[in-house]
Structure formats: structure tokens, C-alpha cells
Motif scaffolding. Structure first.
Motif, mmCIF file in Angstrom:
data_model
loop_
_atom_site.group_PDB
_atom_site.id
_atom_site.type_symbol
_atom_site.label_atom_id
_atom_site.label_comp_id
_atom_site.label_asym_id
_atom_site.label_seq_id
_atom_site.Cartn_x
_atom_site.Cartn_y
_atom_site.Cartn_z
ATOM 1 N N PHE A 80 8.049 -2.214 4.524
ATOM 2 C CA PHE A 80 6.724 -1.615 4.633
ATOM 3 C C PHE A 80 6.237 -1.115 3.277
ATOM 4 O O PHE A 80 5.069 -1.311 2.920
ATOM 5 N N VAL A 81 7.106 -0.492 2.536
ATOM 6 C CA VAL A 81 6.735 -0.004 1.207
ATOM 7 C C VAL A 81 6.371 -1.174 0.304
ATOM 8 O O VAL A 81 5.344 -1.154 -0.391
ATOM 9 N N GLU A 82 7.182 -2.206 0.293
ATOM 10 C CA GLU A 82 6.931 -3.366 -0.571
ATOM 11 C C GLU A 82 5.569 -3.991 -0.285
ATOM 12 O O GLU A 82 4.786 -4.275 -1.214
ATOM 13 N N LYS A 83 5.275 -4.222 0.992
ATOM 14 C CA LYS A 83 4.005 -4.850 1.361
ATOM 15 C C LYS A 83 2.823 -3.920 1.094
ATOM 16 O O LYS A 83 1.737 -4.372 0.707
ATOM 17 N N SER A 84 3.010 -2.622 1.306
ATOM 18 C CA SER A 84 1.947 -1.659 1.028
ATOM 19 C C SER A 84 1.622 -1.614 -0.458
ATOM 20 O O SER A 84 0.450 -1.527 -0.853
ATOM 21 N N VAL A 85 2.642 -1.657 -1.290
ATOM 22 C CA VAL A 85 2.431 -1.642 -2.739
ATOM 23 C C VAL A 85 1.597 -2.855 -3.150
ATOM 24 O O VAL A 85 0.649 -2.741 -3.954
ATOM 25 N N GLU A 86 1.929 -4.025 -2.613
ATOM 26 C CA GLU A 86 1.149 -5.232 -2.912
ATOM 27 C C GLU A 86 -0.314 -5.046 -2.512
ATOM 28 O O GLU A 86 -1.238 -5.386 -3.270
ATOM 29 N N PHE A 87 -0.533 -4.505 -1.309
ATOM 30 C CA PHE A 87 -1.900 -4.316 -0.817
ATOM 31 C C PHE A 87 -2.678 -3.382 -1.717
ATOM 32 O O PHE A 87 -3.811 -3.682 -2.130
#
Length: 252
Positions: free
Chosen positions: A115-122
Motif C-alpha cells: 500500500f505504501v509503495e503504490k501510494s508513493v507512486e500515486f
């Protein structure tokens, strides 16, 4: 805090009258319901007119239902990006320099590291359209600890993305972390706070004086942080402003 740091959420009964009486700002919550960004609903337009007459400064709360920057379905991510772009435009129309957005985390649905990884990308992509003089604040809702929102902001590493610590959510039953630990861990990235209370179970948005959130301790701990702003997200406005005045936590 002084009056320039304090806002009242428009979910609070008497928000307009209280903001006008004490010279406080308002946090615009009508657009938490995303359809209000699309349709010219007479009741919403009338409320917006009252808010603009009652205050001269605003924080904007973005929609959040069914929205998640780290959604598994790419169409859900597109919807989230669309709604947040609408909210950004609306916030600029209100003259807001601070926009509150939820992280979208749901326990047992999302693996935290993923979740953190994908949120950072967003957020790295979305911030490309955010003006330099605006700040987006990630609000905690269902996170068990401050680790997820703090890791997102730390890794994005952009001053336009900071934290909104909702102390009521940090005290509710889905949080496994004491409120004061939330305060200390979030503090380096903290820009805004939502103030309301509960007894450690349901998220009731109770008055500041009723519940187990150590409200006086929180406000005393952060008293010297002049860059912070606060929103009363209680169901009633006037009684909670008076409580802050009585406790010496607010100066007019």
C-alpha cells in the motif's frame, strides 16, 4: 493556538455562526460527498454561500468514499485521480492553500508495504499538478499505527504532501497505537489536525472534553508549533470553542 490557526468543520452544527463570532476559519466538508463536485445541488450551493459570508479563510476536505490512491483495480485509481483533481480545482476556487485527503487504507484488504509503495507512486505523479503554495494533508482513518501515512509522506519527500492527524481516529478501535505515540511519530511531517473525542471504540466525533483522547496534553505538546492548523470536527461548534478558551488552548 491563536484564532488564525483554528477552523471549524462544516459538519458541525452552528459552524457559520461560531466562525463569524470568533473570527475563525471553516473546513469545507460538503464535497466529501463526491457527487457535490459534479452537480449544482441547491442545498449545497446555499451552504457554500453561507460559509463564504461567515469566514474569510478555508481548508478544503476532499471526497473519500470508495477512493483509494493504492487501489488494486486500475480503474479505481483513475477514479481517485479524477476526484482528487476535481477537489484540487475546487479548493483553489475557495482560495484554500490546504487540502485534506484520506489515505484510503482498509485493514485486511491492503498489505501495508504494498500500500505504501503504490501510494508513493500515486502521490509523486499527482503532485505534479499541485501549485507550490498548496499543501495536501493525508488524514489517518483506519490505520492501526502511524507507520503507513508517515512512510508515504517520508518517501514522497515533497513539502506539498504532509499529514493531517485526526486524533479521534487515532483513538478509535481500529487504532492499535496510543494517541500520544501518533502525535510524536507524525510530528516531523505534521501540518494539520482534526480535533474530536471518543471513548476508544466507535468514531463518534464527540465533544473535546468527553472521551479518552488526552486533548489537553496534545494541545499543550503542540502549543509552540506555529505552522500547525487545527479543525474542530465535533458535531457541535460553539461549546467546543468555549472549551478551548476556558482551557487556555485558544487565544483570540
Amino acid at each position: 493556538m491563536d484564532r488564525s490557526q483554528l477552523y471549524i468543520s462544516t459538519v458541525s452544527a452552528g459552524c457559520d455562526e461560531t466562525a463569524a463570532r470568533y473570527g475563525l476559519g471553516l473546513e469545507i466538508a460538503e464535497y466529501c460527498t463526491a457527487v457535490n463536485l459534479d452537480d449544482h445541488i441547491p442545498e449545497v450551493q446555499a451552504a457554500a454561500q453561507r460559509h463564504r459570508q461567515a469566514a474569510d479563510r478555508f481548508v478544503f476536505h476532499a471526497p473519500f468514499n470508495e477512493l483509494c490512491p493504492a487501489a488494486i483495480d486500475p480503474l479505481a485509481v483513475r477514479l481517485t485521480r479524477h476526484r482528487y483533481a476535481q477537489a484540487l480545482a475546487a479548493a483553489r476556487d475557495w482560495g484554500c492553500r490546504l487540502l485534506v485527503v484520506h489515505t484510503g487504507f482498509i485493514p485486511t484488504v491492503y498489505f501495508p508495504e504494498w500500500f505504501v509503495e503504490k501510494s508513493v507512486e500515486f502521490w509523486r505523479e499527482f503532485l505534479l499538478q499541485v501549485p507550490e503554495d498548496m499543501v495536501l494533508c493525508l488524514e489517518n482513518v483506519m490505520e492501526p499505527s502511524p507507520r503507513i501515512p508517515v512512510d508515504i509522506v517520508r518517501q514522497v519527500d515533497d513539502p506539498r504532501l504532509r499529514l493531517c492527524l485526526d486524533v479521534g481516529h487515532a483513538n478509535a478501535k481500529l487504532s492499535h497505537t496510543p494517541v500520544m505515540e501518533w502525535v510524536e511519530v507524525c510530528r516531523p511531517y505534521l501540518r494539520h489536525l482534526h480535533l474530536h473525542n471518543n471513548a476508544g471504540g466507535w468514531d463518534l466525533h464527540d465533544p473535546l472534553e468527553r472521551g479518552t483522547v488526552p486533548m489537553e496534553t496534545i494541545l499543550r505538546t503542540l502549543a509552540g508549533e506555529g505552522h500547525l492548523s487545527y479543525t474542530l470536527e465535533t458535531l457541535q461548534a460553539e461549546e467546543n470553542v468555549r472549551w478551548l478558551l476556558e482551557k487556555g488552548s485558544l487565544t483570540l
